[in-house]
Design a protein around this motif. Structure first.
Motif, PDB file in Angstrom:
ATOM      1  N   ALA A  87       0.831  -1.204   0.000  1.00  0.00           N
ATOM      2  CA  ALA A  87       0.000   0.000   0.000  1.00  0.00           C
ATOM      3  C   ALA A  87       0.870   1.260   0.000  1.00  0.00           C
ATOM      4  O   ALA A  87       0.563   2.245  -0.689  1.00  0.00           O
ATOM      5  CB  ALA A  87      -0.927  -0.015   1.215  1.00  0.00           C
ATOM      6  N   LEU A  88       1.984   1.227   0.767  1.00  0.00           N
ATOM      7  CA  LEU A  88       2.885   2.385   0.799  1.00  0.00           C
ATOM      8  C   LEU A  88       3.527   2.611  -0.558  1.00  0.00           C
ATOM      9  O   LEU A  88       3.603   3.750  -1.045  1.00  0.00           O
ATOM     10  CB  LEU A  88       3.964   2.143   1.866  1.00  0.00           C
ATOM     11  CG  LEU A  88       4.977   3.281   2.068  1.00  0.00           C
ATOM     12  CD1 LEU A  88       4.269   4.545   2.528  1.00  0.00           C
ATOM     13  CD2 LEU A  88       6.033   2.873   3.088  1.00  0.00           C
ATOM     14  N   CYS A 132       1.048   4.121  -2.909  1.00  0.00           N
ATOM     15  CA  CYS A 132       0.867   5.566  -2.666  1.00  0.00           C
ATOM     16  C   CYS A 132       1.972   6.373  -3.331  1.00  0.00           C
ATOM     17  O   CYS A 132       1.712   7.433  -3.928  1.00  0.00           O
ATOM     18  CB  CYS A 132       0.844   5.838  -1.162  1.00  0.00           C
ATOM     19  SG  CYS A 132      -0.663   5.268  -0.350  1.00  0.00           S
ATOM     20  N   LEU A 184       1.251   6.363  -7.140  1.00  0.00           N
ATOM     21  CA  LEU A 184       0.075   7.115  -7.575  1.00  0.00           C
ATOM     22  C   LEU A 184       0.164   8.604  -7.264  1.00  0.00           C
ATOM     23  O   LEU A 184      -0.196   9.444  -8.086  1.00  0.00           O
ATOM     24  CB  LEU A 184      -1.185   6.525  -6.911  1.00  0.00           C
ATOM     25  CG  LEU A 184      -1.550   5.086  -7.326  1.00  0.00           C
ATOM     26  CD1 LEU A 184      -2.788   4.617  -6.572  1.00  0.00           C
ATOM     27  CD2 LEU A 184      -1.789   4.999  -8.831  1.00  0.00           C
ATOM     28  N   PHE A 185       0.657   8.947  -6.061  1.00  0.00           N
ATOM     29  CA  PHE A 185       0.612  10.339  -5.618  1.00  0.00           C
ATOM     30  C   PHE A 185       1.959  11.050  -5.690  1.00  0.00           C
ATOM     31  O   PHE A 185       2.004  12.284  -5.640  1.00  0.00           O
ATOM     32  CB  PHE A 185       0.076  10.405  -4.183  1.00  0.00           C
ATOM     33  CG  PHE A 185      -1.292   9.790  -4.044  1.00  0.00           C
ATOM     34  CD1 PHE A 185      -2.408  10.420  -4.559  1.00  0.00           C
ATOM     35  CD2 PHE A 185      -1.446   8.558  -3.432  1.00  0.00           C
ATOM     36  CE1 PHE A 185      -3.659   9.851  -4.432  1.00  0.00           C
ATOM     37  CE2 PHE A 185      -2.694   7.979  -3.309  1.00  0.00           C
ATOM     38  CZ  PHE A 185      -3.811   8.625  -3.812  1.00  0.00           C
TER      39      PHE A 185
END
Length: 391
Positions: free
Chosen positions: A243-244, A247, A250-251
């Motif tokens: 998940a990290l 992120c 994506l961001f």
């Protein structure tokens, strides 16, 4: 099957009764009769010969017969092909000859045929019998001792019907007298990532496609299934890391992992380990995730208390502009007070113990800034290369 009548001018006539027979390999012998007639004008003796048939497949009961002109006599031939993988199923045509002893060139011939039936005789072995892992990998060793090619059908079954089976191929054909190894995979149905290992017993049934159920062979096996994880600890950790990473992709947060703020984490092993990790991560001073690389700051943003600003003014072509305000080791590693400052072309370093300023360029060359005269101090310096090989 009727044989054509012999011509009247043939001195030796032989007829076979019956001309064709069926027999299973290894079965009780079947008898055929070769009837020999002396169509000549003199007394003669005749013997029987068979051509195109294995001598172990037949027995001639009499070696020869003596006949007056116009007389005939039977000689019995017993047919008994042995039960062996070499005795292939199929039709076998052969020739029967009746030869004159007085004149061996006088020969009477006829044709016969034997149809040998096929039989099944195969053996199956599973190796290994027991496998431990996420997916069982086995070998099914099949040997065919029959007299015809065996086309087989493979199926797997277990009491709870919780397993899935894979065969490559699922319908193997094993040649007569041959062997074949079929890879087999066994795994539980569905997905089971976490938990303790469980044992599953199963059996593999090997059945002839065109044979009887009584000819089927069954072997037993066991799979000790071991999930990927024994507890949820590692799946949660890996999920969090994924998940990290997602992120970041994506961001694209503006984070520089070589910044001092990012590096302020408790390192295993204490300060010495932190220095080691920091050196690995930030040796090239260009590592960043999503953020801008080194850009020169204004002189007011750089700050300088150890002569860095004077060095930048005097040797700007060599050093470049600063990309961060200077910082001291005691912020990362308490007990030390050496000063550092990154520039667009490398890094400035002040060693308090010697009071000396150094510059390490991006290509690894080191320079020391020394006063041109004892009175000038940092006000007027020159850059001298430092031989790193002698350090």
């Amino acid at each position: 099957m009727m044989q054509p009548p012999s011509a009247s001018n043939e001195p030796v006539v032989v007829q076979l009764t019956p001309p064709a027979v069926q027999i299973a390999a290894g079965a009780a012998p079947v008898e055929i009769t070769a009837n020999i007639r002396n169509a000549g004008a003199t007394v003669d003796q005749y013997s029987i010969e068979l051509e195109n048939l294995d001598p172990t497949w037949y027995t001639i009961t009499e070696q020869s017969v003596a006949l007056f002109p116009g007389d005939s006599a039977p000689i019995v031939i017993r047919i008994h092909p042995p039960k062996s993988s070499n005795t292939r199923a199929g039709n076998y045509k052969f020739i029967v000859r009746a030869r004159s002893h007085a004149d061996p060139s006088l020969v009477g011939t006829t044709k016969g045929e034997i149809q040998v039936g096929g039989y099944t005789n195969f053996q199956v072995e599973l190796a290994p019998k027991k496998f431990t892992g996420r997916k069982g990998k086995y070998r099914l060793n099949i040997s065919n001792g029959g007299n015809s090619d065996a086309q087989l059908e493979l199926t797997g079954r277990d009491p709870e019907s919780n397993l899935k089976y894979g065969f490559r191929p699922s319908n193997p054909t094993v040649n007569a007298g041959g062997r074949q190894v079929v890879p087999v995979t066994v795994k539980p149905s569905g997905v089971r990532l976490v938990g303790s290992q469980t044992s599953h017993r199963f059996s593999i049934l090997t059945r002839p496609v065109d044979g009887d159920e009584k000819d089927a062979k069954e072997v037993q096996g066991e799979l000790v299934h071991r999930p990927v994880f024994r507890s949820w600890r590692w799946p949660i950790v890996l999920g969090a890391l994924f998940a990290l990473l997602l992120c970041f992709v994506l961001f694209k947060p503006q984070i520089n992992p070589c910044s001092r703020e990012f590096f302020m984490f408790p390192a295993p092993g204490g300060i010495s380990s932190a220095r080691f990790y920091y050196g690995i991560l930030c040796d090239n001073y260009d590592l960043s995730l999503g953020g801008p690389k080194r850009q020169a700051l204004s002189e007011q943003q750089c700050g300088s208390a150890q002569g860095f600003s004077e060095v930048r003014k005097q040797h700007g072509d060599l050093v470049g502009g600063c990309t961060e305000s200077e910082y001291y080791d005691n912020k990362l590693f308490p007990g030390t007070s050496n000063a550092h400052q990154k520039t667009t072309k490398g890094q400035l370093l002040y060693l308090r113990a010697s009071g000396q300023i150094y510059f390490i360029s991006d290509d690894g060359t080191m320079y020391a800034f020394v006063p041109k005269s004892p009175q000038s101090g940092n006000a007027d310096t020159e850059a001298k290369k430092v031989d790193n090989s002698q350090k």
